[in-house]
Design an enzyme around this catalytic site. Sequence first.
Site, short mmCIF file in Angstrom:
data_model
loop_
_atom_site.label_atom_id
_atom_site.label_comp_id
_atom_site.label_asym_id
_atom_site.label_seq_id
_atom_site.Cartn_x
_atom_site.Cartn_y
_atom_site.Cartn_z
N VAL A 54 -4.37 5.62 29.79
CA VAL A 54 -5.53 5.30 28.91
C VAL A 54 -4.90 5.70 27.40
O VAL A 54 -5.79 5.54 26.56
CB VAL A 54 -6.94 5.31 29.05
N LYS A 112 -2.28 1.11 13.13
CA LYS A 112 -3.56 1.77 13.09
C LYS A 112 -3.34 2.61 11.82
O LYS A 112 -2.36 3.50 11.55
CB LYS A 112 -3.54 2.73 14.34
#
Length: 496
Positions: free
Chosen positions: A48, A79
Amino acid sequence: MTEQRVRRVVIAGGGTAGWVAAAALVKQLGPMLDITLVESDEIGTVGVGESTIPTARRFHQLLTIDERIFMRETQASFKLGIAFENWTRDGSRYFHSFGQIGRPSTWMADFHHFWLEAREKGFGGDLGDYCLELQAAAAGRFATGPDATIQHAYHLDATLYARFLRRLSEGAGVRRVEGKIARVEQDPESGFLTALALESGARIEGDLFLDCTGFRALLIEQTLGAGFEDWGHWISTDSAFAIQTRATEDAVPYTRAIAHQAGWRWKIPLQHRVGNGLVFCSEFLSPDAARQQLLDAVEGEVLTEPRLIRYKTGQRRKVWDRNCIALGLSSGFIEPLESTSIHLIQVAITRLIQTFPFSGVGEAQAERFNAQARHEMERIRDFIILHYHLNARDGPFWQRCREMSVPDTLVERLALFGEAAHAYQAADDLFRVDSWVQVLFGQGLAPRGYHQLARMMPPEELRNAFGGIRGDIAAAVQAMPRHGDFLKSYCPAGDA
């Protein structure tokens, strides 16, 4: 020091940590090493770690990875920072961007001191008005290219990322062995590791072993007993649920971190889906309640079952012990609030490459490696604690975070900023001054004083300078395409 020359490197475990290590070693030192990675398809990975910081770009440049190819194959998006929602109180919002705030100031004072003076004079506006990355993120815009200076990182699919690095590594000569490790063999006198014995009966001998076995820490802890320093009294979240959903809109160029009554929730937009998760303290929220809270909050079709991950925040007392080096989760863990997990893997393998023990494993090398790892982890720890400690939220979890004692190193930073708006970046400190400033202000710490250098500028000159910065940023953002449109033209992803 062992006199045995180091040529055979054995990596225990795959996932992001294992394949990052394999790709870097074979790219930089490949002709001098024999690299073997042992992993089992039956053992899952945490998988994750889907959000990075800008250091990932420099690491990829070191490996000569083409950004477009990497992004297509990992379904990645760009990002520019993290939006923190509800962290000081419900309804609050601030942004920790990757960019520079304002323009370089003098050696005497950073830009935020000039901003504090401008604000006192009534024309400072918001600190975020003076950051290109923050304004681009807020507008949902993005552009990059050979001449671009915008500071960015990536949202990526961790499973696809490991697969991408595996292809690069095996293509360059890394040998992958499928199998479960049955036992770890050691030299009876020195305690140095000598081989991994697999359930199949195979033995993988090595001179240097990298422990990438995740939270199990099979080599560094279960075998060598390096020890673990628990930081749970400062960072008391200990569990997370992760889930994937189908995207319902174009990806925005930032991560969302949304506080709730016992922790926070993440939302990470990729090209083909969204990564969601809920981090919580099990003392204040049960796993069943946390699972339902996450399911109630997500948007779009649910693609995976919620997966519970339990963890301890802290650091291995030795990440290099004898001829074993722990990377990734086996070396320690700081919760994913500021997306530092992949960075810590990449910086550790970079340090190893710089000081690789070709002539034999030495005590001084290990001690220096451990000291650097410890200092960086401790400063990241302090940065994470800061988010929790400075809050005005209701509820017992947040009250405890607010009232707890914090490390002396963080006490000093809070005092310096509270007294005189002073922030700094120390040696082995990952986060820049701009990062500390954005989060300190964002979490509501208002300094009592600041550097008076700006008072030497005539007010109208200061006003014009600030207006010029805002105008330049606004024009640059307006010229950028929407983030989703840029992805479609720059690195369109195929089927996942």
